[in-house]
Design an enzyme around this catalytic site. Structure first.
Site, PDB file in Angstrom:
ATOM      1  N   VAL A 147      39.193 -79.332 -11.191  1.00 42.33           N
ATOM      2  CA  VAL A 147      39.664 -80.231 -10.139  1.00 42.33           C
ATOM      3  C   VAL A 147      41.173 -80.051  -9.956  1.00 42.33           C
ATOM      4  O   VAL A 147      41.901 -79.941 -10.937  1.00 42.33           O
ATOM      5  CB  VAL A 147      39.413 -81.701 -10.549  1.00 42.33           C
ATOM      6  CG1 VAL A 147      39.616 -82.614  -9.364  1.00 42.33           C
ATOM      7  CG2 VAL A 147      38.047 -81.863 -11.142  1.00 42.33           C
ATOM      8  N   ASP A 148      41.577 -79.998  -8.724  1.00 45.93           N
ATOM      9  CA  ASP A 148      43.002 -79.926  -8.383  1.00 45.93           C
ATOM     10  C   ASP A 148      43.666 -78.577  -8.645  1.00 45.93           C
ATOM     11  O   ASP A 148      44.867 -78.475  -8.574  1.00 45.93           O
ATOM     12  CB  ASP A 148      43.813 -81.022  -9.108  1.00 45.93           C
ATOM     13  CG  ASP A 148      43.507 -82.388  -8.514  1.00 45.93           C
ATOM     14  OD1 ASP A 148      43.031 -82.427  -7.366  1.00 45.93           O
ATOM     15  OD2 ASP A 148      43.728 -83.391  -9.208  1.00 45.93           O
ATOM     16  N   ASP A 149      42.900 -77.571  -8.971  1.00 40.56           N
ATOM     17  CA  ASP A 149      43.514 -76.262  -9.132  1.00 40.56           C
ATOM     18  C   ASP A 149      43.834 -75.613  -7.790  1.00 40.56           C
ATOM     19  O   ASP A 149      44.553 -74.631  -7.731  1.00 40.56           O
ATOM     20  CB  ASP A 149      42.594 -75.317  -9.927  1.00 40.56           C
ATOM     21  CG  ASP A 149      42.659 -75.593 -11.412  1.00 40.56           C
ATOM     22  OD1 ASP A 149      43.517 -76.393 -11.823  1.00 40.56           O
ATOM     23  OD2 ASP A 149      41.839 -75.024 -12.152  1.00 40.56           O
ATOM     24  N   THR A 163      31.572 -74.184  -5.594  1.00 37.60           N
ATOM     25  CA  THR A 163      30.942 -75.134  -6.511  1.00 37.60           C
ATOM     26  C   THR A 163      31.972 -76.116  -7.025  1.00 37.60           C
ATOM     27  O   THR A 163      33.095 -75.742  -7.303  1.00 37.60           O
ATOM     28  CB  THR A 163      30.328 -74.407  -7.727  1.00 37.60           C
ATOM     29  OG1 THR A 163      31.343 -73.597  -8.323  1.00 37.60           O
ATOM     30  CG2 THR A 163      29.165 -73.547  -7.315  1.00 37.60           C
ATOM     31  N   LYS A 181      49.452 -71.784  -7.385  1.00 40.29           N
ATOM     32  CA  LYS A 181      50.617 -72.697  -7.408  1.00 40.29           C
ATOM     33  C   LYS A 181      51.857 -72.009  -7.955  1.00 40.29           C
ATOM     34  O   LYS A 181      52.694 -72.650  -8.608  1.00 40.29           O
ATOM     35  CB  LYS A 181      50.308 -73.967  -8.206  1.00 40.29           C
ATOM     36  CG  LYS A 181      49.038 -74.680  -7.722  1.00 40.29           C
ATOM     37  CD  LYS A 181      48.936 -76.084  -8.240  1.00 40.29           C
ATOM     38  CE  LYS A 181      47.607 -76.688  -7.813  1.00 40.29           C
ATOM     39  NZ  LYS A 181      47.394 -78.041  -8.311  1.00 40.29           N
ATOM     40  N   LEU A 236      -1.755 -96.624 -25.877  1.00 40.91           N
ATOM     41  CA  LEU A 236      -0.668 -97.187 -26.672  1.00 40.91           C
ATOM     42  C   LEU A 236      -1.109 -97.437 -28.110  1.00 40.91           C
ATOM     43  O   LEU A 236      -2.306 -97.543 -28.394  1.00 40.91           O
ATOM     44  CB  LEU A 236      -0.226 -98.521 -26.054  1.00 40.91           C
ATOM     45  CG  LEU A 236       0.415 -98.443 -24.670  1.00 40.91           C
ATOM     46  CD1 LEU A 236       0.559 -99.834 -24.086  1.00 40.91           C
ATOM     47  CD2 LEU A 236       1.754 -97.747 -24.748  1.00 40.91           C
ATOM     48  N   SER A 237      -0.140 -97.566 -28.973  1.00 36.21           N
ATOM     49  CA  SER A 237      -0.426 -97.945 -30.343  1.00 36.21           C
ATOM     50  C   SER A 237      -1.076 -99.321 -30.314  1.00 36.21           C
ATOM     51  O   SER A 237      -0.605-100.221 -29.621  1.00 36.21           O
ATOM     52  CB  SER A 237       0.882 -98.003 -31.137  1.00 36.21           C
ATOM     53  OG  SER A 237       0.642 -98.444 -32.443  1.00 36.21           O
ATOM     54  N   SER A 274      -0.479 -89.612 -27.853  1.00 37.42           N
ATOM     55  CA  SER A 274      -0.152 -88.527 -26.907  1.00 37.42           C
ATOM     56  C   SER A 274       0.411 -89.054 -25.593  1.00 37.42           C
ATOM     57  O   SER A 274      -0.259 -89.022 -24.564  1.00 37.42           O
ATOM     58  CB  SER A 274      -1.366 -87.628 -26.666  1.00 37.42           C
ATOM     59  OG  SER A 274      -2.546 -88.371 -26.483  1.00 37.42           O
TER      60      SER A 274
HETATM   61  N1  LIG Z   1       8.792 -94.364 -35.069  1.00 39.42           N
HETATM   62  C1  LIG Z   1       7.593 -94.364 -34.440  1.00 39.42           C
HETATM   63  N2  LIG Z   1       6.467 -94.323 -35.119  1.00 39.42           N
HETATM   64  C2  LIG Z   1       5.271 -94.332 -34.471  1.00 39.42           C
HETATM   65  C3  LIG Z   1       5.247 -94.344 -33.089  1.00 39.42           C
HETATM   66  N3  LIG Z   1       3.982 -94.344 -32.688  1.00 39.42           N
HETATM   67  C4  LIG Z   1       3.258 -94.295 -33.784  1.00 39.42           C
HETATM   68  N4  LIG Z   1       3.992 -94.288 -34.890  1.00 39.42           N
HETATM   69  C5  LIG Z   1       3.432 -94.093 -36.221  1.00 39.42           C
HETATM   70  O1  LIG Z   1       2.388 -93.118 -36.122  1.00 39.42           O
HETATM   71  C6  LIG Z   1       1.128 -93.629 -36.548  1.00 39.42           C
HETATM   72  C7  LIG Z   1       0.018 -93.459 -35.505  1.00 39.42           C
HETATM   73  O2  LIG Z   1      -0.188 -94.605 -34.622  1.00 39.42           O
HETATM   74  P1  LIG Z   1      -1.329 -94.719 -33.440  1.00 39.42           P
HETATM   75  O3  LIG Z   1      -1.999 -93.414 -33.260  1.00 39.42           O
HETATM   76  O4  LIG Z   1      -0.703 -95.357 -32.309  1.00 39.42           O
HETATM   77  O5  LIG Z   1      -2.394 -95.762 -33.931  1.00 39.42           O
HETATM   78  P2  LIG Z   1      -3.553 -96.496 -33.062  1.00 39.42           P
HETATM   79  O6  LIG Z   1      -3.242 -96.568 -31.634  1.00 39.42           O
HETATM   80  O7  LIG Z   1      -3.636 -97.861 -33.638  1.00 39.42           O
HETATM   81  O8  LIG Z   1      -4.756 -95.691 -33.291  1.00 39.42           O
HETATM   82  C8  LIG Z   1       1.384 -95.067 -36.931  1.00 39.42           C
HETATM   83  O9  LIG Z   1       1.053 -95.211 -38.274  1.00 39.42           O
HETATM   84  C9  LIG Z   1       2.832 -95.328 -36.818  1.00 39.42           C
HETATM   85  O10 LIG Z   1       3.434 -95.494 -38.087  1.00 39.42           O
HETATM   86  C10 LIG Z   1       6.460 -94.363 -32.382  1.00 39.42           C
HETATM   87  O11 LIG Z   1       6.489 -94.354 -31.147  1.00 39.42           O
HETATM   88  N5  LIG Z   1       7.627 -94.356 -33.085  1.00 39.42           N
END
Ligand SMILES: Nc1nc2c(ncn2[C@@H]2O[C@H](COP(=O)(O)OP(=O)(O)O)[C@@H](O)[C@H]2O)c(=O)[nH]1
Lengths: 617, 306
Positions: free
Chosen positions: A17-19, A95, A150, A452-453, A525
């Protein structure tokens, strides 16, 4: 001189910048009389209002402020400017110097054969200057003009200029940039821009514009062997099959022997056709059509080349990658690669190191973020014709495209072919999947539970497995938790590790399917890309994605393992749903409502589906 | 060998031509249903010439779409039909019938409303109706400051909007034409051409353009410092106003009440080029649409105007 005899030079300008970059480009446009009366009137008005030159013409205002765009959050990258002299037409890639410099400079440099690097004589070679030189060398820009600007502010002092030129030459030399012309100038005053300035009689080289008018225009090194990447096949009637493309390198004449890569099939050029006429010769930069003496299998993405020096036919290369997207590059994830006119699925098999452009150092890394540069191994899902980028830009460059958003996420330059493609041959096995599945009286497949967990994936998967066992079916359940204790013990929860986590599980599942089992995978996943990767590892119709769809509030309220509470307290980093995203499937094969308290029913439904589809009797 | 043919160095027109032809062929290879947007002007004439050249000896398979605002110069329409016939083009002419029924006119509604309805909305209608996934246009980066950054392949949403935040970087000559359902791409093969390149190429290739580009005695009235040609009797003369015959030509062509003529004696391509070299005003000065509001091109582009 006849106007049609002009040549064309594409160059890029870079500076902090500014060159004085905008002023210099404005000066080139102004002095080559491209600024017209109405624009000049506007310029005078603007100079008075916003100018930084005390009411004098502020040439920088001729260019649209890239700054203003930044405020509007428009993707800033490259603006193209045009001017011409009697000898040459110029296309300038302009650029912005700061934020996003790597991505923008790479884009501008990719079509440039020369760069003008600006340095403020009072500031000398800065970190920024070194970055510019590094990116230029990676993009194969072999000719650089160091414009020391310059000079008017240091009384046109020779020693200041020479010290900077020397320092830059030393640095750029290490990068392999050999063709450096250093020019002392004042963009504002016009010294050494269009003609030699009497204020610097000690400088004996050419002024900038005359230099740009005479320097070589080709980006690739001279004298390379012929390459024609086939772009499109023209079938006009039974007797004409023309292969159209832009000649990437070398020359070609009718009668020349050629080889098609990656197939290796040989033939001869019969005709070179352009616009209903036959050409006696054609060369790099021409968009022609050729016909061959023999009828060989050839299509878009193949490269016709000189037999004595063909590009490698390879599915594994080492390459430099410039990452251009907010979402980081994750090794193992699959991207779509556009390699010249060819298309393939690419996977980064290994990120060897990151390149720190400020220090020219290599750093260990697991992922690449926006504007980062890495050196990687890549594998493609089929062999491609590739050259090292430094020998031929068109057959050595590629982009990576995200397969869900279709955005261009990276630019790549082939360093060398790893040539493993030719060496690894699949070990043929006498007993195959079909035979094994016949013995078991079932068709193998994968039920992939995502959610989700705490959504209830494992519960449902367990019930399905129990019901299948009761029917005498051979199954295996891969559970996220359990796998993390063994196979994936070395992996954490960063995005990169999650991708690898899924990759290993998917590969394991694939082996089990090959063994004839019905495999249940219970795995958060969270990313679509990885689930898609898993799907693609399997044969068509073997993979079923089951989304256990339970609202976050309910999962969190259940919290059987106390994980959500700890995640909320910040004790678990990157926890899906809380501090890391979950990308729900867009087209799951089955969606199960995990909040309604009937996992038995869901399991029965899935077993019924397996029967329906003929996986079990 | 004594008679090995050698290459002469490529000129800037050779390079520009090759780049444009490469881009046009990429469209053929990457898209299912492309169309050429044909405005009848000099840039469209060059684009059409390049498209014909790109595929020879095969025929041009892309249809050619003209958005008729019903206010084009009569000579433009005659020229369009003659060219379509000569090359056997699959010409689609689209008029925004709804706008026509509402009697939208540049004279009563002003240039902004007229352009919005009879051009911008009409382009969208026609593209939707044809189900086109790629539309080639003759826009150039040198036309206007805000176009300097336009991509060659510019992705539009299903609503034809241009999202400045989601532009794909374009490197080397690799064009990413991948789109999702409903999206489309505007393609600009003439991005790197300047106005003078266009004329030099027209001269070199002997491309026919609408005669309005060449100076001739024409009936014009002067309004707000702009010379407007009286092309038909829809242009009502104010009391005391009268059309005078003057030797004029046009640098750009559009709707006649919105297009200013310039006094000129340049009656051949060569004379136009010579006049341009000595010229002192820019091409867009004669276009009334830009003056409406600053930054108006940027806005128009986001809304789907070309
Ligand atoms: N730090 C962290 N640990 C996770 C995360 N998700 C899962 N875990 C760990 O990975 C393991 C698998 O969890 P999950 O497959 O969700 O279990 P389910 O959905 O109850 O079948 C768990 O024991 C958690 O300790 C996450 O997003 N961050």
């Amino acid at each position: 001189m006849e106007p049609a005899e002009k040549s064309l030079l594409r160059f890029i300008t870079c500076g902090s910048v500014d060159d004085g970059k905008s002023t210099l480009i404005g000066r080139l446009l102004y002095d080559s009389r491209l600024v017209l009366e109405d624009q000049l009137a506007a310029l005078e008005r603007d100079s008075r209002r916003h100018g930084t030159t005390g009411g004098e013409l502020d040439l920088a205002l001729l260019l649209d402020g890239l700054e203003a765009e930044r405020e509007q959050a428009i993707t800033i990258d490259v603006a193209y400017r045009f001017f011409a002299t009697r000898k040459r037409k110029f296309i300038v890639a302009d650029t912005p110097g700061h934020i996003q410099y790597t991505r923008n400079m790479a884009t501008g440099a990719s079509t440039a054969s020369l760069a003008v690097v600006l340095v403020d004589v009072r500031k000398g070679v800065l970190t920024q200057t070194r970055r510019h030189a590094t990116v230029l060398s990676l993009l194969g820009v072999r000719a650089v003009v160091l414009a020391v600007n310059k000079m008017d502010l240091v009384a046109y002092e020779r020693a200041r200029f020479e010290a900077i030129a020397e320092e830059f030459r030393a640095f750029a030399g290490r990068l392999g940039i050999a063709g450096i012309a250093a020019i002392p100038l004042s963009a504002l005053q016009g010294d050494n821009v269009t003609s030699r300035s009497p204020r610097m009689p000690w400088y004996e080289g050419p002024a900038l514009l005359p230099y740009l008018e005479t320097v070589g225009v080709d980006a690739d090194p001279p004298g390379g062997a012929f390459r024609l990447p086939v772009q499109w096949v023209n079938r006009t009637g039974p007797d004409f099959r023309g292969y159209a493309g832009l000649i990437a390198r070398g020359e070609v004449r009718p009668g020349d022997p050629v080889v098609a890569q990656p197939s290796g099939l040989a033939s001869r050029i019969a005709r070179i056709v352009f616009d209903n006429a036959d050409l006696a010769v054609a060369a790099a930069g021409q968009a022609v059509m050729v016909t061959l003496a023999d009828d060989i299998d050839l299509g878009r993405g193949d490269v016709l080349c000189a037999p004595e020096d063909p590009p490698a036919a390879t599915d594994q290369v080492a390459a430099t990658l410039i990452w251009m997207h907010d979402e980081p590059m994750l090794p193992g994830r699959r991207y779509l690669a556009r390699v010249g006119t060819a298309e393939a699925i690419a996977q980064i098999t290994e990120l060897k190191h990151k390149i720190n452009v400020d220090l020219l150092e290599h750093q260990a890394a697991k992922i690449l973020g926006l504007n980062e540069i890495g050196f990687c191994n890549l594998s493609f899902d089929r062999p491609l014709a590739l050259d090292p980028y430094k020998n031929c830009r068109d057959t050595g460059s590629f982009i990576l495209v995200d397969r869900i958003t279709n955005l261009t996420v990276a630019a790549g330059m082939v360093a060398f072919s790893l040539r493993r493609a030719a060496n690894i041959v699949w070990q043929p096995l006498a007993i195959d999947k079909r035979r094994r599945s016949e013995i078991k009286g079932q068709r193998p497949c994968i039920l992939w539970f995502t959610g989700l967990s705490g959504s209830g994936k494992s519960t449902i998967a367990n019930l399905v497995e129990m019901q299948l066992a009761a029917l005498g079916r051979h199954t295996y359940l891969l559970d996220g938790d359990n796998v993390r204790h063994g196979l994936n013990r070395d992996l954490g929860f960063t995005d990169a590790d999650r991708v690898e986590n899924v990759r290993r599980v998917a590969e394991t599942a694939r082996l089990m399917v090959d063994a004839g089992l019905i495999v249940l995978v219970s795995f958060i996943s969270p990313f679509r890309g990885e689930r898609r990767m898993a799907r693609e590892l399997m044969e068509e119709g073997e993979f079923f994605e089951i989304h256990v769809d339970t609202p976050l509030e309910i999962c969190e309220a259940r919290d059987r393992k106390g994980l959500y509470r700890r995640a909320r307290l910040g004790q678990i980093a990157n926890f899906t749903g809380i501090s890391s995203p979950y990308e729900p499937p867009e087209a799951a094969d089955y969606v199960i409502d995990g909040s309604d308290g009937d996992p038995e029913g869901a399991a029965r439904m899935l077993v019924g589906e397996l029967r329906q589809r003929g996986f079990i009797l | 060998m004594a008679n090995t043919p050698f290459m002469r160095p490529l000129t800037h027109l050779d390079r520009l031509e090759a780049e444009s032809i490469f881009i046009i062929r990429e469209v053929a290879a990457q898209f299912r249903n492309p169309v050429i947007l044909y405005s009848i002007g000099k840039d469209s004439s060059v684009l059409l010439h390049l498209a014909l050249k790109a595929f020879r000896p095969a025929r041009l398979t892309f249809p050619v779409l003209h958005i008729d605002t019903t206010w084009k110069f009569r000579e433009m329409i005659e020229f369009r039909d003659r060219i379509a016939k000569r090359h056997g083009l699959d010409l689609i002419v689209h008029i925004n019938e709804e706008g026509l029924r509402q009697g939208i006119s540049p004279l009563t509604h002003g240039s902004a409303v007229h352009t919005d309805i009879m051009k911008t909305a009409a382009v969208k209608q026609a593209l939707d109706r044809g189900g086109f996934d790629a539309a080639l246009g003759g826009a150039r980066r040198d036309e206007e400051k805000s176009r300097a950054k336009e991509r060659v392949f510019s992705v539009r949403s299903a609503e034809h909007r241009w999202d400045p935040r989601n532009q794909r970087p374009e490197l080397w000559n690799i064009y990413n034409g991948r789109i999702s359902r409903g999206e489309s791409v505007r393609v600009f093969p003439l991005s790197n051409w300047t106005e003078i390149d266009i004329w030099e190429y027209i001269e070199r290739e002997n491309i026919e353009v609408v005669p309005l580009y060449f100076a001739k005695e024409r009936p014009v009235v002067e309004r707000d410092g702009t010379l407007i040609m009286v092309d038909d009797d829809r242009l009502q003369l104010a009391p005391g106003e009268c059309a005078a015959m003057r030797s004029v030509r046009f640098r750009t062509l559009g709707c006649y009440p919105l297009t200013g003529a310039i006094p000129s004696r340049a009656a051949t391509v060569r004379e136009i080029i010579d006049e341009m070299r000595a010229a002192t005003t820019s091409e867009r000065q004669g276009r009334l649409i830009d003056g409406d509001r600053s930054g108006s091109m940027e806005r128009k582009k986001q809304e789907g105007y070309f």
